[in-house]
Design an enzyme around this catalytic site. Structure first.
Site, PDB file in Angstrom:
ATOM      1  N   SER A 166       0.812  -1.218   0.000  1.00 55.45           N
ATOM      2  CA  SER A 166       0.000   0.000   0.000  1.00 55.45           C
ATOM      3  C   SER A 166       0.845   1.267   0.000  1.00 55.45           C
ATOM      4  O   SER A 166       1.624   1.506  -0.904  1.00 55.45           O
ATOM      5  CB  SER A 166      -0.980  -0.021   1.180  1.00 55.45           C
ATOM      6  OG  SER A 166      -1.915   1.022   1.077  1.00 55.45           O
ATOM      7  N   HIS A 167       0.719   2.065   1.054  1.00 57.03           N
ATOM      8  CA  HIS A 167       1.395   3.362   1.137  1.00 57.03           C
ATOM      9  C   HIS A 167       2.808   3.256   1.692  1.00 57.03           C
ATOM     10  O   HIS A 167       3.505   4.262   1.805  1.00 57.03           O
ATOM     11  CB  HIS A 167       0.579   4.303   2.023  1.00 57.03           C
ATOM     12  CG  HIS A 167       0.328   3.737   3.397  1.00 57.03           C
ATOM     13  ND1 HIS A 167      -0.534   2.701   3.615  1.00 57.03           N
ATOM     14  CD2 HIS A 167       0.841   4.049   4.609  1.00 57.03           C
ATOM     15  CE1 HIS A 167      -0.552   2.397   4.896  1.00 57.03           C
ATOM     16  NE2 HIS A 167       0.277   3.200   5.528  1.00 57.03           N
ATOM     17  N   ASP A 348      -1.812   6.915  -3.295  1.00 54.56           N
ATOM     18  CA  ASP A 348      -0.705   6.179  -2.685  1.00 54.56           C
ATOM     19  C   ASP A 348      -0.208   5.101  -3.645  1.00 54.56           C
ATOM     20  O   ASP A 348      -0.610   5.035  -4.807  1.00 54.56           O
ATOM     21  CB  ASP A 348      -1.117   5.588  -1.345  1.00 54.56           C
ATOM     22  CG  ASP A 348      -2.150   4.477  -1.477  1.00 54.56           C
ATOM     23  OD1 ASP A 348      -2.908   4.493  -2.459  1.00 54.56           O
ATOM     24  OD2 ASP A 348      -2.210   3.595  -0.598  1.00 54.56           O
ATOM     25  N   ASP A 350      -0.657   1.839  -4.089  1.00 57.51           N
ATOM     26  CA  ASP A 350      -1.589   0.927  -4.753  1.00 57.51           C
ATOM     27  C   ASP A 350      -2.895   1.597  -5.132  1.00 57.51           C
ATOM     28  O   ASP A 350      -3.842   0.931  -5.557  1.00 57.51           O
ATOM     29  CB  ASP A 350      -1.854  -0.306  -3.889  1.00 57.51           C
ATOM     30  CG  ASP A 350      -2.632   0.013  -2.616  1.00 57.51           C
ATOM     31  OD1 ASP A 350      -2.473   1.129  -2.084  1.00 57.51           O
ATOM     32  OD2 ASP A 350      -3.391  -0.864  -2.136  1.00 57.51           O
ATOM     33  N   ASP A 352      -5.392   3.034  -3.571  1.00 56.43           N
ATOM     34  CA  ASP A 352      -6.667   2.956  -2.860  1.00 56.43           C
ATOM     35  C   ASP A 352      -6.890   4.172  -1.961  1.00 56.43           C
ATOM     36  O   ASP A 352      -8.010   4.424  -1.526  1.00 56.43           O
ATOM     37  CB  ASP A 352      -6.797   1.654  -2.069  1.00 56.43           C
ATOM     38  CG  ASP A 352      -5.746   1.481  -0.972  1.00 56.43           C
ATOM     39  OD1 ASP A 352      -4.782   2.270  -0.932  1.00 56.43           O
ATOM     40  OD2 ASP A 352      -5.891   0.537  -0.169  1.00 56.43           O
ATOM     41  N   ARG A 353      -5.842   4.947  -1.712  1.00 55.05           N
ATOM     42  CA  ARG A 353      -5.974   6.144  -0.872  1.00 55.05           C
ATOM     43  C   ARG A 353      -5.986   7.405  -1.724  1.00 55.05           C
ATOM     44  O   ARG A 353      -5.563   7.398  -2.877  1.00 55.05           O
ATOM     45  CB  ARG A 353      -4.841   6.207   0.149  1.00 55.05           C
ATOM     46  CG  ARG A 353      -4.826   5.034   1.101  1.00 55.05           C
ATOM     47  CD  ARG A 353      -3.801   5.203   2.202  1.00 55.05           C
ATOM     48  NE  ARG A 353      -3.829   4.074   3.118  1.00 55.05           N
ATOM     49  CZ  ARG A 353      -3.431   4.104   4.380  1.00 55.05           C
ATOM     50  NH1 ARG A 353      -2.931   5.221   4.880  1.00 55.05           N
ATOM     51  NH2 ARG A 353      -3.494   3.036   5.134  1.00 55.05           N
ATOM     52  N   LYS A 456     -11.402   0.465  -0.819  1.00 55.38           N
ATOM     53  CA  LYS A 456     -11.357   1.918  -0.935  1.00 55.38           C
ATOM     54  C   LYS A 456     -10.776   2.253  -2.301  1.00 55.38           C
ATOM     55  O   LYS A 456      -9.984   1.492  -2.858  1.00 55.38           O
ATOM     56  CB  LYS A 456     -10.560   2.554   0.194  1.00 55.38           C
ATOM     57  CG  LYS A 456      -9.228   1.932   0.540  1.00 55.38           C
ATOM     58  CD  LYS A 456      -8.636   2.636   1.765  1.00 55.38           C
ATOM     59  CE  LYS A 456      -7.385   1.935   2.279  1.00 55.38           C
ATOM     60  NZ  LYS A 456      -7.702   0.817   3.185  1.00 55.38           N
TER      61      LYS A 456
END
Length: 631
Positions: A166-167, A348, A350, A352-353, A456
């Site tokens: 992710s982030h 981010d 991936d 999703d944010r 998300k």
């Protein structure tokens, strides 16, 4: 099965530098003939083998899968152990793996390409009939959900391995991760992740096909390898086609074409780059200069970039975008910036944010969520009949609560983790209970989404905001209404929930747990009340969530400190770090519609922070005097 260096495919030679054959030539005549000769001699070039292995400690998936340092993942059989354990758990829980379709892709960070090949070898051995891979091995996390739910009519895949941390930073010396998403497109439920973990502790063998041909993920197409069909496809198509069904694209395009509207979008060298080019430039007609850092890199740009390779869309890390938008890392306005863009956003690693910015204005994720729900029915066609349900994670500010009350819709306060939202979205379809869709939900950690997918969705959130601005600006001749005006008008109606988060990263895990347990048992409250002579009126609890859909109970989801004046503090340990523990302290204080809404949030909650730190004894127990980051 140690570390391997990812190598790009070469289109000049049928065989890539890593020995891969282009899709469509995975079994060329020479290789096929060699295989037949091998069979005549009693051998099978695609023989499934059982490989002996031993367990690794600490392979318990967190709220977003398993995350460790890349060098941990490149240890012999480390990734393979987890993948095999996942297949074992799937078969135990009755998932039809044999003959099924599996999605495998990631955010493009270092080791992504190698991991795809390892998973394919294990998938073949377990009878998977089709493997779907985004081109270059890329799929954003929300795009994976869209692929599961929509590709080829939808719900063809039994699940997906998403290769992402992710982030978290990417690179050989940084972080890697893997998570499994189920057939609804959402994160695996706790029942499955617990089963996966159980298998990782006892695993003794891996079932795989070591000689399964290396897939050239850089060339789109379909190939059949014995009983398996491998499909490498445009990573953007399913997600973007779905988003086009959610929004009024012509209206958003008209907004972007206004002469007084400028925007800047930062993909932070994550997986969102190809999606941003397709959506903003090709679909909406924005100038290519509206985009920044939209070329995916396996280290997200690395330590030499302003973000230091940390593709996390917040004021500290998205410093390039914030500088353009006239916002300093501490959230103050930068007086040196003249005429910044009207709208800014970032994703981010991936995708999703999301982070939403206006001209010299930062919109907190909590406010962003509440504002989207408030405008959804008027601005977004997907919600033309109204929002039927809304939800926020427990630490997220209570701004959404005011909106839900006004709209008369159910509001759910859930633990951190998107899987809890997914259950509410599937309440009717899967469990035959109340239908809460269309549904909007979000977390204070820059995650927002709806029931169009089960993750998300950073791009969805940005388009939602552009749709709101398009709704608020129907007349191109009138002055532009921007993000700040939308937010301040919202506060004037509902009041402002001043909200700040302190992150203490890399804390000794034992000390962090000691601090939490001290508050959980009431020892902290007793000592604090004695030292302050009871001058503070408050209650504390340890948040436990009982899922209204499946009845599952999730205890110990965070310590809440609720003050008589409506202020609130939450302490919880984050599950997204890879080294030590991350303590998150959330601070919230409410000012009504007629109060002052233009104060500096960190200063507004400073006294509350001091009280919370005194009560928790965070500094005394952990030795940490300052947070790593404040957002």
């Amino acid at each position: 099965m140690g570390a391997r260096k990812d190598a790009p495919a070469s289109d000049a030679d049928p065989r890539s530098k890593s020995g891969a054959l282009p899709v469509g030539q995975l079994l060329n005549p020479v290789r096929l003939l060699g295989g037949l000769v091998g069979l005549l001699r009693g051998g099978d070039p695609l023989e499934v083998q059982t490989i002996k292995t031993t367990p690794y400690d600490g392979q318990k998936p967190g709220t977003s899968g398993l995350r460790k340092k890349t060098k941990v993942f490149t240890q012999e059989n480390y990734l393979a152990n987890f993948v095999q354990s996942t297949f074992s758990a799937l078969q135990e829980t009755g998932v039809k793996v044999e003959g099924g379709t599996l999605v495998v892709s990631g955010d493009g960070r270092y080791y992504n390409s190698t991991a795809i090949q390892i998973i394919a070898k294990i998938a073949f051995a377990h009878g998977v009939a089709r493997i779907w891979i985004g081109d270059k091995g890329l799929l954003s996390t929300p795009a994976v959900s869209a692929v599961i739910r929509n590709r080829e009519g939808g719900f063809k895949a039994f699940g997906a391995f998403i290769l992402t941390a992710s982030h978290n930073p990417g690179g050989k010396d940084e972080d890697f991760g893997i998570k499994y998403n189920s057939d609804n497109g959402g994160p695996a439920p706790e029942k499955l992740t617990n089963a996966i973990y159980k298998y990782t502790t006892t695993i003794s063998e891996i079932k795989m096909c070591p000689k399964f041909p290396t897939i050239n993920i850089h060339r789109k197409g379909t190939a059949t390898v014995k009983s398996v069909s491998v499909d490498v496809f445009d990573c953007t198509e399913d997600h973007i086609n779905l988003l086009k069904q959610c929004f009024d694209i012509p209206k958003i395009k008209a907004l972007i074409q206004r002469k007084d509207f400028k925007m800047k979008y930062d993909a932070m060298h994550g997986v969102q780059g190809p999606y941003a080019k397709k959506v903003f430039v090709e679909l909406l007609g924005a100038h290519p200069s509206s985009l920044m850092n939209c070329d995916p890199k396996e280290d997200f740009g690395g330590p030499s970039t302003p973000s230091h390779g940390h593709a996390d869309p917040n004021l500290k890390n998205a410093v390039e975008l914030c500088k353009v938008m006239g916002i300093l890392p501490d959230g103050h306005v930068d007086p040196a910036v003249v005429d910044p863009p009207s709208f800014g956003a970032a994703a981010d690693g991936d995708a999703d944010r999301n982070m939403i910015l206006g001209s010299k204005f930062f919109c907190t994720p909590s406010d962003s969520l509440a504002i989207i729900v408030y405008y959804a029915q008027r601005a977004i066609p997907y919600f033309k009949d109204g929002v039927k349900g809304a939800s926020r994670s427990m630490p997220t500010s209570q701004a959404l609560d005011h909106v839900a009350k006004k709209l008369g819709i159910p509001l759910f306060e859930v633990p951190t983790g998107w899987k809890f939202f997914g259950n509410l979205m599937d309440s009717k379809a899967v469990y035959g209970k109340t239908d809460y869709t269309p549904f909007i939900c979000g977390e204070e950690s820059f995650g927002t989404g709806s029931d169009h997918v089960r993750e998300k969705d950073g791009m969805w959130a940005v388009l939602a905001w552009l749709a709101i601005l398009a709704y608020r600006n129907p007349d191109p001749a009138a002055p532009l209404v921007g993000v700040e005006q939308v937010a301040t008008e919202f506060w004037a109606e509902f009041g402002r929930n001043y909200y700040v988060r302190y992150d203490y990263e890399g804390v000794d895990k034992g000390k962090a747990e000691e601090m939490m347990e001290r508050m959980r048992t009431g020892a902290a409250k007793k000592e604090f009340d004695q030292s302050t002579k009871g001058q503070h009126q408050y209650t504390t609890d340890d948040f436990t969530y009982t899922d209204p859909v499946d009845g599952s109970v999730s205890p110990k989801q965070g310590i809440r400190i609720l003050f008589a004046d409506g202020s609130r503090v939450v302490f919880r340990l984050s599950g997204t770090g890879v080294v030590g523990a991350t303590i998150r302290m959330y601070l919230e204080t409410y000012v009504g519609p007629t109060g002052a809404h233009d104060e500096y949030a960190p200063e507004k909650v400073k006294a509350l922070a001091e009280t919370a730190l005194q009560l928790s004894l965070l500094e005394k127990i952990t030795g940490r005097k300052e947070p790593t980051v404040i957002t």
